[in-house]
Design an enzyme around this catalytic site. Structure first.
Site, short mmCIF file in Angstrom:
data_model
loop_
_atom_site.label_atom_id
_atom_site.label_comp_id
_atom_site.label_asym_id
_atom_site.label_seq_id
_atom_site.Cartn_x
_atom_site.Cartn_y
_atom_site.Cartn_z
N GLU A 79 44.55 47.50 33.55
CA GLU A 79 43.79 46.36 34.09
C GLU A 79 44.11 45.09 33.32
O GLU A 79 44.21 45.08 32.10
CB GLU A 79 42.28 46.64 33.99
CG GLU A 79 41.82 47.81 34.85
CD GLU A 79 41.84 47.50 36.35
OE1 GLU A 79 41.96 46.33 36.72
OE2 GLU A 79 41.74 48.46 37.14
N CYS A 115 33.31 50.41 34.64
CA CYS A 115 34.60 50.26 33.97
C CYS A 115 34.83 48.81 33.55
O CYS A 115 35.24 48.53 32.43
CB CYS A 115 35.72 50.77 34.87
SG CYS A 115 35.61 52.55 35.07
N HIS A 129 42.78 52.23 34.57
CA HIS A 129 42.21 53.05 35.65
C HIS A 129 43.22 54.11 36.06
O HIS A 129 44.41 53.83 36.18
CB HIS A 129 41.87 52.17 36.87
CG HIS A 129 40.43 51.80 36.95
ND1 HIS A 129 40.01 50.50 37.04
CD2 HIS A 129 39.31 52.57 36.96
CE1 HIS A 129 38.68 50.48 37.10
NE2 HIS A 129 38.23 51.72 37.05
N1 PCA Z 1 35.10 54.95 36.85
C1 PCA Z 1 34.06 54.02 37.23
C2 PCA Z 1 32.98 54.20 36.23
C3 PCA Z 1 33.29 55.46 35.50
C4 PCA Z 1 34.66 55.78 35.88
O1 PCA Z 1 35.34 56.70 35.40
C5 PCA Z 1 34.55 52.60 37.45
O2 PCA Z 1 35.70 52.43 37.90
O3 PCA Z 1 33.81 51.65 37.24
#
Ligand code: PCA
Length: 204
Positions: free
Chosen positions: A80, A142, A165
């Site tokens: 990200e 996240c 991610h």
């Molecule tokens: N993904 C979520 C919250 C926890 C996770 O593993 C997110 O993308 O916000």
């Protein structure tokens, strides 16, 4: 010995498992060159996760903070670029559902990561993994944790922080039925390449 704090999240919403937990448990305790990876799992709870992160940072005093989250539905591994000062969206695991809230009242609108995300993506592609930079971590947990990590990095010279991610694992994809997945072995290997690139970028 330099410390890397690697965080994952517990399951949430209709995802019955969270492959970030498996990755973090697998890499916890690993050493790469002079760097020691310390893994921790965070709650999917807006209030608690931020406090947990701060406690882990206080205890571990990491130079590098890499947080992982599941992005169910994504095909690629996506480092990200930016965290925004917004909490909004689906309920967390304790039912809290913020609408258009700030993470920090007086905080900056956004922070850019200082992890080498371009090098991570280049390395992943060179290793044969689908990867691209993501320009939004969303407004859920996240983004929230990425923002908190970057606030800390901003306040502590030499600290690097950011967020990756990941797609679902095969196990989760099969259970869920409507999202693509990767083998957990590849998810672990890909995250390790990202860590290696972070170490390499810091060594120049
Ligand atoms: N993904 C979520 C919250 C926890 C996770 O593993 C997110 O993308 O916000």
């Amino acid at each position: 010995m330099t410390k890397i704090l690697l965080t994952g999240f517990e399951p949430f919403l209709d995802y019955k498992l969270n492959p970030t937990m498996q990755i973090v448990e697998n890499l916890n305790g690993e050493k790469i060159e002079d760097y020691h990876i310390i893994g921790r799992i965070l709650s999917v709870d807006f209030q608690q996760s931020a406090e947990q992160l701060k406690r882990h940072i206080e205890e571990i005093e990491p130079q590098i903070i890499i947080s992982l989250g599941l992005a169910g539905g994504r095909y690629k591994l996506t480092p990200e670029r930016i965290a925004i000062n917004v909490k909004d969206g689906e309920p967390d695991n304790n039912g809290y559902t913020p609408v258009d809230e700030s993470i920090q009242e007086e905080g900056a609108d956004a922070y850019l990561t200082n992890l080498p995300i371009r090098q991570m993506v280049n390395r992943l592609q060179a290793e044969g993994y689908p990867a691209e930079i993501s320009n939004t971590a969303g407004t859920y947990l996240c983004n929230n944790i990425m923002y908190e990590g970057l606030v800390y990095a901003q306040q502590h010279e030499g600290v690097r922080a950011g967020f990756i991610h990941i797609p679902a694992s095969f196990e989760l994809a099969i259970q869920h039925g409507k999202i693509p997945g990767w083998h957990i072995r590849d998810l672990i290997a890909a995250v390790k390449f990202c860590i290696e690139e972070t170490i390499r970028a810091g060594n120049h």
